[in-house]
Scaffold this motif. Sequence first.
Motif, PDB file in Angstrom:
ATOM      1  N   VAL A  65       0.835  -1.202   0.000  1.00  0.00           N
ATOM      2  CA  VAL A  65       0.000   0.000   0.000  1.00  0.00           C
ATOM      3  C   VAL A  65       0.872   1.256   0.000  1.00  0.00           C
ATOM      4  CG1 VAL A  65      -1.727   1.301   1.310  1.00  0.00           C
ATOM      5  CG2 VAL A  65      -1.902  -1.186   1.131  1.00  0.00           C
ATOM      6  N   GLU A  66       1.945   1.242   0.789  1.00  0.00           N
ATOM      7  CA  GLU A  66       2.836   2.402   0.848  1.00  0.00           C
ATOM      8  C   GLU A  66       3.485   2.666  -0.517  1.00  0.00           C
ATOM      9  OE1 GLU A  66       4.158   1.854   5.555  1.00  0.00           O
ATOM     10  OE2 GLU A  66       5.472   1.176   3.934  1.00  0.00           O
ATOM     11  N   VAL A  67       3.951   1.605  -1.170  1.00  0.00           N
ATOM     12  CA  VAL A  67       4.594   1.766  -2.474  1.00  0.00           C
ATOM     13  C   VAL A  67       3.585   2.227  -3.515  1.00  0.00           C
ATOM     14  CG1 VAL A  67       5.757   0.526  -4.334  1.00  0.00           C
ATOM     15  CG2 VAL A  67       6.440   0.137  -1.967  1.00  0.00           C
ATOM     16  N   MET A  68       2.375   1.676  -3.469  1.00  0.00           N
ATOM     17  CA  MET A  68       1.334   2.110  -4.407  1.00  0.00           C
ATOM     18  C   MET A  68       1.033   3.597  -4.227  1.00  0.00           C
ATOM     19  SD  MET A  68      -0.872   1.637  -6.767  1.00  0.00           S
ATOM     20  CE  MET A  68      -1.069  -0.121  -6.994  1.00  0.00           C
ATOM     21  N   ARG A  69       0.950   4.042  -2.990  1.00  0.00           N
ATOM     22  CA  ARG A  69       0.691   5.467  -2.738  1.00  0.00           C
ATOM     23  C   ARG A  69       1.806   6.329  -3.329  1.00  0.00           C
ATOM     24  NH1 ARG A  69       2.363   9.265   0.934  1.00  0.00           N
ATOM     25  NH2 ARG A  69       0.839  10.862   1.535  1.00  0.00           N
ATOM     26  N   ASP A  70       3.052   5.929  -3.110  1.00  0.00           N
ATOM     27  CA  ASP A  70       4.180   6.696  -3.646  1.00  0.00           C
ATOM     28  C   ASP A  70       4.145   6.717  -5.175  1.00  0.00           C
ATOM     29  OD1 ASP A  70       5.037   7.177  -1.103  1.00  0.00           O
ATOM     30  OD2 ASP A  70       6.588   5.620  -1.091  1.00  0.00           O
ATOM     31  N   ALA A  71       3.820   5.577  -5.798  1.00  0.00           N
ATOM     32  CA  ALA A  71       3.779   5.512  -7.261  1.00  0.00           C
ATOM     33  C   ALA A  71       2.693   6.427  -7.819  1.00  0.00           C
ATOM     34  CB  ALA A  71       3.544   4.067  -7.710  1.00  0.00           C
ATOM     35  N   VAL A  72       1.528   6.451  -7.172  1.00  0.00           N
ATOM     36  CA  VAL A  72       0.438   7.319  -7.627  1.00  0.00           C
ATOM     37  C   VAL A  72       0.831   8.789  -7.471  1.00  0.00           C
ATOM     38  CG1 VAL A  72      -1.919   8.059  -7.132  1.00  0.00           C
ATOM     39  CG2 VAL A  72      -1.371   5.622  -7.216  1.00  0.00           C
ATOM     40  N   LEU A  73       1.469   9.137  -6.349  1.00  0.00           N
ATOM     41  CA  LEU A  73       1.892  10.527  -6.140  1.00  0.00           C
ATOM     42  C   LEU A  73       2.915  10.951  -7.190  1.00  0.00           C
ATOM     43  CD1 LEU A  73       2.154  10.717  -2.242  1.00  0.00           C
ATOM     44  CD2 LEU A  73       0.395  11.699  -3.715  1.00  0.00           C
ATOM     45  N   HIS A  74       3.810  10.046  -7.561  1.00  0.00           N
ATOM     46  CA  HIS A  74       4.786  10.362  -8.618  1.00  0.00           C
ATOM     47  C   HIS A  74       4.069  10.624  -9.944  1.00  0.00           C
ATOM     48  CE1 HIS A  74       8.698   9.992  -6.729  1.00  0.00           C
ATOM     49  NE2 HIS A  74       8.312   8.879  -6.106  1.00  0.00           N
ATOM     50  N   LEU A  75       3.073   9.804 -10.264  1.00  0.00           N
ATOM     51  CA  LEU A  75       2.333   9.993 -11.515  1.00  0.00           C
ATOM     52  C   LEU A  75       1.604  11.335 -11.522  1.00  0.00           C
ATOM     53  CD1 LEU A  75       0.863   6.405 -12.036  1.00  0.00           C
ATOM     54  CD2 LEU A  75       2.532   7.545 -13.496  1.00  0.00           C
TER      55      LEU A  75
ATOM     56  N   ASP B 137       4.204  14.053 -12.115  1.00  0.00           N
ATOM     57  CA  ASP B 137       4.854  14.082 -13.437  1.00  0.00           C
ATOM     58  C   ASP B 137       3.902  14.316 -14.587  1.00  0.00           C
ATOM     59  OD1 ASP B 137       7.164  13.524 -12.045  1.00  0.00           O
ATOM     60  OD2 ASP B 137       7.094  11.364 -12.423  1.00  0.00           O
ATOM     61  N   ARG B 138       2.592  14.057 -14.381  1.00  0.00           N
ATOM     62  CA  ARG B 138       1.611  14.208 -15.466  1.00  0.00           C
ATOM     63  C   ARG B 138       0.498  15.156 -15.023  1.00  0.00           C
ATOM     64  NH1 ARG B 138      -0.081   8.660 -18.256  1.00  0.00           N
ATOM     65  NH2 ARG B 138      -1.420  10.212 -19.239  1.00  0.00           N
ATOM     66  N   PRO B 139       0.599  16.420 -15.397  1.00  0.00           N
ATOM     67  CA  PRO B 139      -0.408  17.413 -14.961  1.00  0.00           C
ATOM     68  C   PRO B 139      -1.830  17.091 -15.441  1.00  0.00           C
ATOM     69  CG  PRO B 139       1.541  18.493 -15.880  1.00  0.00           C
ATOM     70  CD  PRO B 139       1.670  17.050 -16.194  1.00  0.00           C
ATOM     71  N   ASP B 140      -1.965  16.274 -16.495  1.00  0.00           N
ATOM     72  CA  ASP B 140      -3.314  15.986 -17.023  1.00  0.00           C
ATOM     73  C   ASP B 140      -4.045  14.957 -16.165  1.00  0.00           C
ATOM     74  OD1 ASP B 140      -1.273  14.182 -17.944  1.00  0.00           O
ATOM     75  OD2 ASP B 140      -2.778  13.264 -19.250  1.00  0.00           O
ATOM     76  N   LEU B 141      -3.348  14.278 -15.241  1.00  0.00           N
ATOM     77  CA  LEU B 141      -4.002  13.305 -14.385  1.00  0.00           C
ATOM     78  C   LEU B 141      -4.672  13.980 -13.194  1.00  0.00           C
ATOM     79  CD1 LEU B 141      -1.459  10.324 -14.116  1.00  0.00           C
ATOM     80  CD2 LEU B 141      -3.566  10.447 -15.456  1.00  0.00           C
ATOM     81  N   GLU B 142      -5.832  13.471 -12.805  1.00  0.00           N
ATOM     82  CA  GLU B 142      -6.550  13.971 -11.628  1.00  0.00           C
ATOM     83  C   GLU B 142      -6.904  12.784 -10.735  1.00  0.00           C
ATOM     84  OE1 GLU B 142      -9.923  16.215 -12.766  1.00  0.00           O
ATOM     85  OE2 GLU B 142      -8.788  17.708 -13.895  1.00  0.00           O
ATOM     86  N   PRO B 143      -7.047  13.003  -9.432  1.00  0.00           N
ATOM     87  CA  PRO B 143      -7.369  11.877  -8.546  1.00  0.00           C
ATOM     88  C   PRO B 143      -8.649  11.168  -8.943  1.00  0.00           C
ATOM     89  CG  PRO B 143      -6.681  13.755  -7.264  1.00  0.00           C
ATOM     90  CD  PRO B 143      -6.800  14.229  -8.684  1.00  0.00           C
TER      91      PRO B 143
END
Length: 377
Positions: A358-368, A371-377
Motif C-alpha cells: 500500500v505504501e509503495v502504491m501510494r508513492d507511485a500514484v503521487l509520482h504519476l 509528473d503528469r499534470p493531465d491526471l486527476e485523482p
Amino acid sequence: MLILHRSERADRLVDALGELLAEPLADPVQAEVVAVPTRGVERWITQRLSHRLGAGPGGSAGVCANLDFPFPGNLVSRATARAMGSDPDDPWAPERLVWALIDVVDRHSDDPALDPLLRHLADATPPGRPPATERAARRFPTLRHLADLFDRYGVHRPDLIRSWADGSAGASWQSHLWRLVRSHLDVPSPAERVDAAVAVIRATPDVLDLPDRVSVFGLTRLPAGHLSVLDAVAVHRDVHLFLLHPSGDLWARTASAVTPGGPIPARDADPTSPLARHPLLRSWGRDAREMQVVLAATASADSVHHAVEEDSDRSLLGRIQSDIRHDRRPGTDHPGYVVDASDRSLQVHSCHGRLRQVEVMRDAVLHLLRDRPDLEP
C-alpha cells in the motif's frame, strides 16, 4: 425488457448509464434504482454522473440526486420479500442468521450429529481455561462464518439447499445444522421461496415498489437465482444490466458456443472454458465468461456493446490491453517487440507484506500525479 450493456471499461459503462438516466422517469419524485457491487463504486458513479445530469457546458454545476444504490443481493431480496409478502428484514440474512445459529448450537450442545462442529469450538483450550469459556470465545466468529456459507449456498447452490430442506440429500453435520436452524426460524430460506416469488413477480407487477426502470451496474458475476428474479422483473419493467467484460472478441466466440435457453453446464464440462486465447483472459476473465454462459442459459436479452476505441498508445500496457480486448495471444500483433527502457506504463514492485504494498502504491500514484499534470485523482 432485459437489456445488456457491456464494455471493457467501467467509464464507458457509466457514460452509458448517464445517457440512460438523462431521460427522467415518468414519476419525477420516484427514485432511480441503480444496484452497485460496493460503496466505493457508488461514490465513483455519483461523482461521474454529477458531470452529466443537469450539468452545464463542460460538465459543470451538475447534480446527482434521488438515486437509490442497493447491493444486487439486497435488490433481489427486497423484490422476493415483497412478492411473498414477508418481512424485508430477512432472518436468513447472514448478520441475523448468526444469532439463530448461536441459539441452536447452545440448545443442541449434546447432539452427536453436530460433533465435528462442537469439537472444533472446544479444541485448543489453553491450560487452566475451562472448555466452556474457550467454546464461547470461538463461537461467534465460527458461526458467523457458517452463516456466510449458508448464504452463499443459497445464492450459488440453491438446489443443494432445497435438497436439504426436503430431506432428499445431505447427511453431513452442515445439512443437519441447517435443518435445525430452518425448524428454529420456521421461515422458508431464500432458495426455497425464489421460484414462487418469480411466479408472483411475473404475474403481478404492481407487487413491487420499483420504478419502471432498474439498473444493475458493474457486474462481473451474476448467480442464476438473482438473474431469474431480475428476468421476472424485466417482464413489466426495463432492467438494464451494465456488465464488465474484458473482450468483445471472446464474447462473440462464447455466444456462438452456448445454446440459448439450455442448461447451465458444470464448470468441468463448460464448452467455453478453452475458448480464450490470451492467458490473462483464461484466468482472470473466467468470472465474466461464466456470467455470459449463465445469461445465455437463463434469460433472453438485447445486448449493446459500448466498445472502447483503439488509441495510439503503443506502450507495453497499451499493447497488453489491446491484446486482451481482441483476445490475441501475446506477441502475435507485434512480434519481436522490445520494451523501451523509458516505458514505465507497467511497473512491478517487490514488497515485504501488504502494508508495504500500500505504501509503495501510494508513492507511485503521487509520482504519476506530479509528473503528469493531465491526471486527476
